[in-house]
Design a protein around this motif. Structure first.
Motif, PDB file in Angstrom:
ATOM      1  N   ARG A  58      96.549  45.759 -14.167  1.00  0.00           N
ATOM      2  CA  ARG A  58      97.327  44.672 -13.432  1.00  0.00           C
ATOM      3  C   ARG A  58      96.007  43.735 -12.511  1.00  0.00           C
ATOM      4  N   SER A  59      95.887  42.672 -12.950  1.00  0.00           N
ATOM      5  CA  SER A  59      94.781  41.799 -12.104  1.00  0.00           C
ATOM      6  C   SER A  59      95.231  41.165 -10.739  1.00  0.00           C
ATOM      7  N   ARG A  60      96.670  41.290 -10.852  1.00  0.00           N
ATOM      8  CA  ARG A  60      97.146  40.487  -9.445  1.00  0.00           C
ATOM      9  C   ARG A  60      96.783  39.255  -9.501  1.00  0.00           C
ATOM     10  N   ILE A  61      96.492  38.342 -10.480  1.00  0.00           N
ATOM     11  CA  ILE A  61      96.398  37.052 -10.693  1.00  0.00           C
ATOM     12  C   ILE A  61      97.586  36.259 -11.432  1.00  0.00           C
ATOM     13  N   ILE A  62      97.998  35.029 -10.956  1.00  0.00           N
ATOM     14  CA  ILE A  62      99.100  34.606 -11.595  1.00  0.00           C
ATOM     15  C   ILE A  62      98.476  33.187 -11.865  1.00  0.00           C
TER      16      ILE A  62
ATOM     17  N   ARG B 153      94.917  52.805  -1.023  1.00  0.00           N
ATOM     18  CA  ARG B 153      96.110  52.005  -0.462  1.00  0.00           C
ATOM     19  C   ARG B 153      95.932  50.838   0.627  1.00  0.00           C
ATOM     20  N   VAL B 154      95.011  50.868   1.355  1.00  0.00           N
ATOM     21  CA  VAL B 154      94.867  50.080   2.553  1.00  0.00           C
ATOM     22  C   VAL B 154      94.550  48.563   1.797  1.00  0.00           C
ATOM     23  N   PHE B 155      93.630  48.569   0.644  1.00  0.00           N
ATOM     24  CA  PHE B 155      93.325  47.115  -0.010  1.00  0.00           C
ATOM     25  C   PHE B 155      94.096  47.013  -1.089  1.00  0.00           C
ATOM     26  N   THR B 156      95.427  47.900  -1.295  1.00  0.00           N
ATOM     27  CA  THR B 156      96.293  47.399  -2.377  1.00  0.00           C
ATOM     28  C   THR B 156      97.477  46.604  -1.566  1.00  0.00           C
ATOM     29  N   PRO B 157      97.790  45.293  -2.052  1.00  0.00           N
ATOM     30  CA  PRO B 157      98.870  44.916  -1.524  1.00  0.00           C
ATOM     31  C   PRO B 157     100.298  45.411  -1.818  1.00  0.00           C
ATOM     32  N   GLY B 158     101.061  45.662  -0.564  1.00  0.00           N
ATOM     33  CA  GLY B 158     102.310  46.339  -0.598  1.00  0.00           C
ATOM     34  C   GLY B 158     102.340  47.725  -0.790  1.00  0.00           C
ATOM     35  N   ALA B 159     101.125  48.291  -0.744  1.00  0.00           N
ATOM     36  CA  ALA B 159     100.948  49.648  -0.828  1.00  0.00           C
ATOM     37  C   ALA B 159     101.466  50.297   0.607  1.00  0.00           C
TER      38      ALA B 159
ATOM     39  N   GLU C 266     101.084  23.851  -3.433  1.00  0.00           N
ATOM     40  CA  GLU C 266     100.815  24.475  -2.162  1.00  0.00           C
ATOM     41  C   GLU C 266     101.765  25.572  -1.825  1.00  0.00           C
ATOM     42  N   ARG C 267     103.231  25.348  -1.845  1.00  0.00           N
ATOM     43  CA  ARG C 267     104.241  26.193  -1.405  1.00  0.00           C
ATOM     44  C   ARG C 267     104.241  27.470  -2.606  1.00  0.00           C
ATOM     45  N   LEU C 268     104.175  27.234  -3.812  1.00  0.00           N
ATOM     46  CA  LEU C 268     103.708  28.102  -4.834  1.00  0.00           C
ATOM     47  C   LEU C 268     102.524  29.056  -4.540  1.00  0.00           C
ATOM     48  N   SER C 269     101.462  28.388  -4.299  1.00  0.00           N
ATOM     49  CA  SER C 269     100.371  29.387  -3.979  1.00  0.00           C
ATOM     50  C   SER C 269     100.778  30.258  -2.753  1.00  0.00           C
ATOM     51  N   LYS C 270     101.164  29.718  -1.482  1.00  0.00           N
ATOM     52  CA  LYS C 270     101.244  30.806  -0.451  1.00  0.00           C
ATOM     53  C   LYS C 270     102.487  31.615  -0.675  1.00  0.00           C
ATOM     54  N   ALA C 271     103.408  31.189  -1.242  1.00  0.00           N
ATOM     55  CA  ALA C 271     104.511  32.266  -1.531  1.00  0.00           C
ATOM     56  C   ALA C 271     104.192  33.333  -2.517  1.00  0.00           C
ATOM     57  N   LEU C 272     103.100  33.042  -3.541  1.00  0.00           N
ATOM     58  CA  LEU C 272     102.444  34.407  -4.410  1.00  0.00           C
ATOM     59  C   LEU C 272     101.396  35.037  -3.472  1.00  0.00           C
ATOM     60  N   GLN C 273     100.701  34.288  -2.763  1.00  0.00           N
ATOM     61  CA  GLN C 273      99.729  34.951  -1.942  1.00  0.00           C
ATOM     62  C   GLN C 273     100.442  35.999  -1.041  1.00  0.00           C
ATOM     63  N   ALA C 274     101.665  35.703  -0.450  1.00  0.00           N
ATOM     64  CA  ALA C 274     102.422  36.430   0.471  1.00  0.00           C
ATOM     65  C   ALA C 274     102.705  37.718  -0.220  1.00  0.00           C
ATOM     66  N   LYS C 275     103.095  37.748  -1.697  1.00  0.00           N
ATOM     67  CA  LYS C 275     103.297  38.969  -2.353  1.00  0.00           C
ATOM     68  C   LYS C 275     102.087  39.681  -2.783  1.00  0.00           C
ATOM     69  N   GLY C 276     100.960  39.218  -2.454  1.00  0.00           N
ATOM     70  CA  GLY C 276      99.706  39.799  -2.804  1.00  0.00           C
ATOM     71  C   GLY C 276      98.937  39.496  -4.276  1.00  0.00           C
ATOM     72  N   TYR C 277      99.400  38.370  -4.573  1.00  0.00           N
ATOM     73  CA  TYR C 277      98.847  37.817  -5.857  1.00  0.00           C
ATOM     74  C   TYR C 277      97.702  36.738  -5.542  1.00  0.00           C
ATOM     75  N   HIS C 278      96.956  36.555  -6.237  1.00  0.00           N
ATOM     76  CA  HIS C 278      95.910  35.397  -6.461  1.00  0.00           C
ATOM     77  C   HIS C 278      96.312  34.090  -7.388  1.00  0.00           C
ATOM     78  N   VAL C 279      96.281  33.097  -7.273  1.00  0.00           N
ATOM     79  CA  VAL C 279      96.698  32.074  -8.053  1.00  0.00           C
ATOM     80  C   VAL C 279      95.476  31.306  -8.698  1.00  0.00           C
TER      81      VAL C 279
END
Length: 338
Positions: free
Chosen positions: A60-64, A22-28, A81-94
């Motif tokens: 789920r790969s958590r990759i966009i 859970r610690v290493f799962t974004p949003g858990a 740059e804005r898209l990447s930061k916003a998606l990273q904040a949601k726990g996704y890689h770009v």
């Protein structure tokens, strides 16, 4: 030492293996105390979670995947740059892939993205074939078009309100007393170009005007320069021109001032679309319609997250109004604040 596992971390931290996960799962959900103990133990042991294994277990790969047609236009590096930061904040890689407006090349890029098992795709100013759209839809991979839309009920899109923006520029130039108004268009297959020109022409028509001259710049710097030479090189030249984006407008202004010896805005007014950072520089001081990048990015991420969470699978078409930024490249209507 052998490979460090999550069980090793759990034993050192004195927690369960599921707590480590859970610690290493974004949003858990995990307590701050547990997270601190786990991360401290992981750092001491040199542990990093195996994201590929997790993707195989969870599906789920958590990759966009982010597909971009070109980066020459200054709007896109800023938006990406804005898209990447916003998606990273949601726990996704770009994962960023470059494409083109050629449907075969775009299909090849999407094929590569699908090989990476991406959870979703954002296509920035990229046209998609019907077959490709159908394939992604069939695989359950949500896709959002950014700064482009298509007449396809399966696709979500987020753009500025390009029709309204084009209309604002026509109203502004007419109010400034211009009568011979030209337009240098972008790539004619792009919805952004189609909508901006439609709004511009409608605005001129409402004021009793028609387009005086038209050139084609294809959203390309050098092509726009040649379009400016063709349009302004003769005796019957426009007294104002709407260039379909700022990137081309800079090229047009360079030709007008440094090749043809025309004064901007005394001899000819120039307006653009996007409001990139360079537009504010004194060397251009470009009047333009601002694409509200922050709101466009936020809306894109919201639409994609809703599709990923299965909360709302209904495609959305979002068009966000942007303001007219009045600067020094165009003659101002009487009564306009300096």
């Amino acid at each position: 030492m052998g490979k460090v596992t999550s069980l090793d971390v759990a034993e050192r931290a004195g927690v369960s293996r599921s707590a480590v996960s859970r610690v290493f799962t974004p949003g858990a959900s995990v307590s701050k105390t547990t997270a601190t103990k786990v991360r401290k133990a992981a750092a001491a042991l040199g542990y990093r979670p195996n994201m590929l294994a997790r993707a195989m277990n969870t599906g789920r790969s958590r990759i966009i995947g982010l597909v971009v047609a070109y980066l020459e236009n200054q709007f896109y590096p800023e938006a990406i740059e804005r898209l990447s930061k916003a998606l990273q904040a949601k726990g996704y890689h770009v994962l960023v892939f470059m494409a083109s407006n050629d449907s075969d090349a775009t299909q090849s890029v999407i094929d590569e993205l699908l090989d990476y098992q991406v959870d979703g795709i954002i296509a920035a100013s990229v046209g998609l074939s019907n077959d490709l759209t159908k394939r992604c839809d069939g695989l359950g991979i949500p896709m959002v078009l950014f700064n482009r839309h298509q007449y396809d009920d399966r696709l979500s899109s987020v753009t500025s309100d390009n029709v309204a923006g084009g209309r604002k520029l026509a109203d502004f130039l007419v109010a400034g007393g211009h009568r011979r108004i030209g337009h240098i268009a972008g790539w004619e297959g792009a919805s952004t170009q189609i909508d901006r020109e439609a709004g511009f022409i409608a605005g001129l028509k409402a004021a009793g005007h028609s387009l005086f001259a038209r050139g084609l710049g294809n959203f390309d710097f050098e092509t726009a320069k040649q379009a400016a030479r063709d349009m302004f090189g003769g005796p019957e030249r426009p007294d104002a021109v709407f260039v379909a984006n700022d990137h081309m407008a800079f090229a047009v202004m360079d030709v007008l001032r440094f090749e043809l010896g025309l004064r901007v805005p005394l001899d000819v007014s120039v307006v653009g679309y996007d409001d990139v950072t360079l537009s504010k520089w004194p060397s251009y001081d470009l009047t333009t319609v601002r694409q509200p990048a922050n709101r466009m990015v936020a809306a894109t991420v919201d639409v994609l997250m809703a599709r990923l969470d299965k909360d709302d699978r209904t495609p959305k078409r979002v068009a966000i109004d942007g303001p007219l930024m009045i600067r020094g490249s165009a003659r101002k209507p009487q009564g306009t604040a300096p």
